[in-house]
Structures are given as structure tokens and as C-alpha cells.
Design an enzyme around this catalytic site. Structure first.
Site, PDB file in Angstrom:
ATOM      1  N   ASP B  52       0.819  -1.216   0.000  1.00  0.00           N
ATOM      2  CA  ASP B  52       0.000   0.000   0.000  1.00  0.00           C
ATOM      3  C   ASP B  52       0.854   1.269   0.000  1.00  0.00           C
ATOM      4  O   ASP B  52       2.058   1.212   0.252  1.00  0.00           O
ATOM      5  CB  ASP B  52      -0.909   0.008   1.239  1.00  0.00           C
ATOM      6  N   TYR B 110       7.159  -9.922   7.015  1.00  0.00           N
ATOM      7  CA  TYR B 110       6.947  -8.487   7.165  1.00  0.00           C
ATOM      8  C   TYR B 110       7.516  -8.024   8.498  1.00  0.00           C
ATOM      9  O   TYR B 110       7.483  -8.764   9.486  1.00  0.00           O
ATOM     10  CB  TYR B 110       5.446  -8.158   7.174  1.00  0.00           C
TER      11      TYR B 110
END
Lengths: 248, 248
Positions: B52, B110
Site C-alpha cells: 500500500d 513483514y
């Protein structure tokens, strides 16, 4: 009038350094503007020392005298409201009238970050010195030891500042390897203009094999700038801490 | 036609995310433009997945087919010459014709950075989630354990993506406190849309005492988004690694 001491963090990337100057935006200038908005006063801000354009700080210290009665507990938050996102006051406290951030400083700690990898790092681009070749860390660790102690650091100073003495004491140098980074930390009673950056430039040249260990001794003995290495770039440098007598 | 796999680092601050879109600049778009300049070809770049706006990567992976004969050894440096400073190719290698960065991905890692201090951090402003109050780390560590394993993570997904199954396996979560920061690392076989950020938002709410540990079990059992915490902001998130079968 209260004397307020503040601890400041900043990302120096977009600034022409600490000190107010006729052209370009500066950290000191932004703090002065923010304090004007907060207190209505036109204050003089005494920094512990200058930092150059693109140099960062996690622990710059300054003081100023104010007639305002804003409680110190809420001072940091209040001034941060008026500061840009790349400058913040971390703490504020009232100190004795005679405290001065520069004159009272007993020592400083600087950090310097090297990034060693063939390609540049987007995430560290403004916060490190990019070295594309491998460095001999063991050699750098040996060189580091030669800087510790009291020496005449004249060879490790850029021109452009007037100082009475070029003798300084480096108490401690730390070297840490973390992944592709090397973090160097220098603690001393004071640093000449560009001293940390020239020491780092010298260490890089020794680590790459371009210069011999002997050069450090020679530079310290002769005071000749040509015996020291290049000036490492500003964006790797961080003013970490300023030390004051225990009462402050 | 050679199939080239690249590993990419980027600072997502100034981008509208990975994927090319009609409005706004994107990482994929900048890489496509740079490859056009380098090879003259109009290439399709397959990323391992989207990130994003404002999300960063230290290990995004992509592949593309090229007719150019640029040696892979010099590919990273050559393309970086045409990329902006906040994107860089770290490595490039030739892979088998059937390799696809998304379809072949077996898992991802992540990282997420929290910054806990009353005042904001200028140096970490674009790379962390600023929390102004203290968190109960022991409680967060307990909560973390509840996420590990194979679960239906439906409650930890934002709408806006179509997936066949909402079952995923989290292999490992690491939590490290370093000064004012908490670094969280999530390794799993795949992640739903916004899954890491909603897990982080939930952990923050548990650490602050706003929600009870029990909420995690309830969210995993019911699949109800309302039982999970808020969506943590994008700038704390880093795509660290993409895992492929050992042959790649």
C-alpha cells in the site's frame, strides 16, 4: 525570566544546518519561529554547538530565557505543535539562571552510520554514508584505538572555525556491525570543526586499504591535514548526546 | 527471452503503493519506466504482491521477461542509474522461464516498527507508528502467541480484495524492544489484505489495556472484523523477505 533547557531531535536532510543564517532554513531558525508563535517573544536560542547541513541530532541541547508562564511539563508538546515534522523537542526543563547550553557542555557523543553494499539503500539514503566496497573491520578496530585519549587533533579539522586549542580528549569509540551497516560512536570532551567526519573518512580509507594504519600516528604527530583522510559526508552523522555537570 | 528476477528495496513514503494505477506514482511504474530507458522494451513486471501507499520494502521480489542481453551481473547497477533515489534494485539474476514472483512465492516476512515516546520522532516519522503512551510488553508477548499457527484470519482482513480462502499460517512472530522502539516480525505462508497492520493494531490495543487478550481468540473464532483492533498506519510496515522454493 525562567531559563529553559530543551533536548531536540531533528532530521537535518532539508536544513542548512543548526545555526541561523541570512539564506536558507535552519533548525535554530525554525525553533525560534515556533517559540515566537508559542510565547509571542523574540527569543535567543543558545545551542550546544552547530551542526552542518544534512547532519542529524537525537540529542541536541539548547536553552533560552522566557517571560512566559507555560508549565515545563507541557512545553515539549506545545512547541512541537508549531515545529515542522522533521524537528521535535523531546524534553524541556527549567534550569538555573546561569546555565548555558554551549558554555556548560562537558562533552558530546556523536554517532556515524556507514552502509556497505554494492547498491545504494533507499531507506538509509539520508542517514548513512554509502560505501560500495568491503571494509576490513579488524583494521578499522585497530585504527580506532589510536584516536582514543588526549591528542592534538589539528589534522582532523576543517578550516573555517577559530579555536584556541586543537587538543581534545576522545574517551571512547564504539564500533558495531549490524547487517550491512557499521555504527560508530565517538564520546569526547569536545570536537573540532568536522573532526568526527574526517576521522570517519580516515577510518574508511584504512579499512579499504587505501591508507596504512601508520597514517593516524603521523597525522596526530604532524597536525597536517594532508595526513588525514577525506571528509565523510554529512548525512551519516548524528549528534547523539551532550553531557553537562550532574546538577543538570 | 530471459526471465530476470530482481530484489527491490524502497522507501514507500512518496508513492501510491506498488501497483501501477491511473493516478499517482507507483513503485512498479517507476521500475517499468527505468527498464524502458535501460532496455528500450515495454515490459510487464510481476511483483510478489502489492504494498500500500507509504509501505516500505527491503526485499520485494519481481520478475520480467526481456530480450535485452545486458549481463545480470551489472543489471542492478544499470537499472539503479535510472531509478529515483527512494527505489533500488539490490540483486538481479536469471531464473527459469516458468518462475513467477507471485505464483511461486511460498511465504513472506513483514516487519513493523512501533515508536513509543510522548513526543514524535523526526528521524523515524516516515518509518514507524508513533504511540504516545506506554505499552504492556508482557501482555503483547502473550497475545502474539495466539496468532501463531494455522487460523482463519478473516477478522484480520480489510475488504477490497477477493480471496478464495482466508485461512493462513503464521510460522513465527518475533518481538524485539530496542530503546523507544518495538520491532515486530511476522513470517507466514501468505497474508490477507492489511492482515499485518490489523494484527499490529490489535496488539497495540491489548498492550494499552483497551482490549483484553480474549479478543484475539474471539476474533479468530468468529471471523468478525469488529473483534479485531484498528488498522495500524502504513508507514510502520516493511516487506522484508519473500520466500521461494530452494531452487530459486
Amino acid at each position: 525570566m525562567r531559563n529553559i533547557m530543551i533536548k531536540i531531535e531533528y532530521d537535518g536532510t532539508n536544513y542548512n544546518g543548526w545555526q541561523i543564517q541570512p539564506n536558507g532554513i535552519t533548525i535554530q531558525g525554525e525553533i525560534k519561529k515556533a517559540l515566537k508563535k508559542l510565547t509571542g517573544e523574540d527569543l535567543n536560542i543558545n545551542g550546544s554547538g552547530r551542526t552542518d547541513a544534512k547532519v542529524h541530532a537525537r540529542g541536541q541541547v539548547a536553552n533560552f530565557y522566557t517571560a512566559s508562564n507555560i508549565p515545563v511539563g507541557g512545553f515539549a508538546r506545545a512547541i512541537n505543535h508549531f515545529l515542522p515534522q522533521d524537528i521535535a523537542v523531546l524534553e524541556a526543563k527549567e534550569v538555573s539562571k546561569d546555565f548555558h547550553a554551549r558554555y556548560w557542555a562537558e562533552g558530546k557523543m556523536y554517532g556515524y552510520q556507514l552502509y556497505i553494499y554494492p547498491q545504494r539503500s533507499p531507506l538509509l539514503r539520508n542517514h548513512s554514508y554509502h560505501i560500495t566496497y568491503e571494509l576490513d573491520i579488524a583494521k578499522i578496530e585497530e585504527a580506532v584505538k589510536l584516536f582514543i585519549g588526549t591528542h592534538d587533533f589539528k589534522a582532523f579539522m576543517s578550516s573555517g572555525s577559530s579555536v584556541k586549542s586543537t587538543i581534545r580528549t576522545i574517551k571512547h569509540i564504539k564500533l558495531e556491525r549490524q547487517g550491512h551497516c557499521i555504527w560508530l560512536e565517538f564520546e569526547g570532551n569536545g570536537f573540532l570543526y568536522n573532526m568526527v567526519r574526517i576521522i570517519v573518512g580516515t577510518l574508511v580509507e584504512i579499512g579499504s586499504g587505501k591508507r596504512d594504519l601508520e597514517i593516524v600516528k603521523k597525522a596526530l604527530e604532524t597536525g597536517d591535514r594532508r595526513n588525514a583522510g577525506h571528509l565523510a559526508p554529512p548525512q551519516g552523522l548524528f549528534l547523539e548526546k551532550v553531557f553537562y555537570p550532574l546538577t543538570h
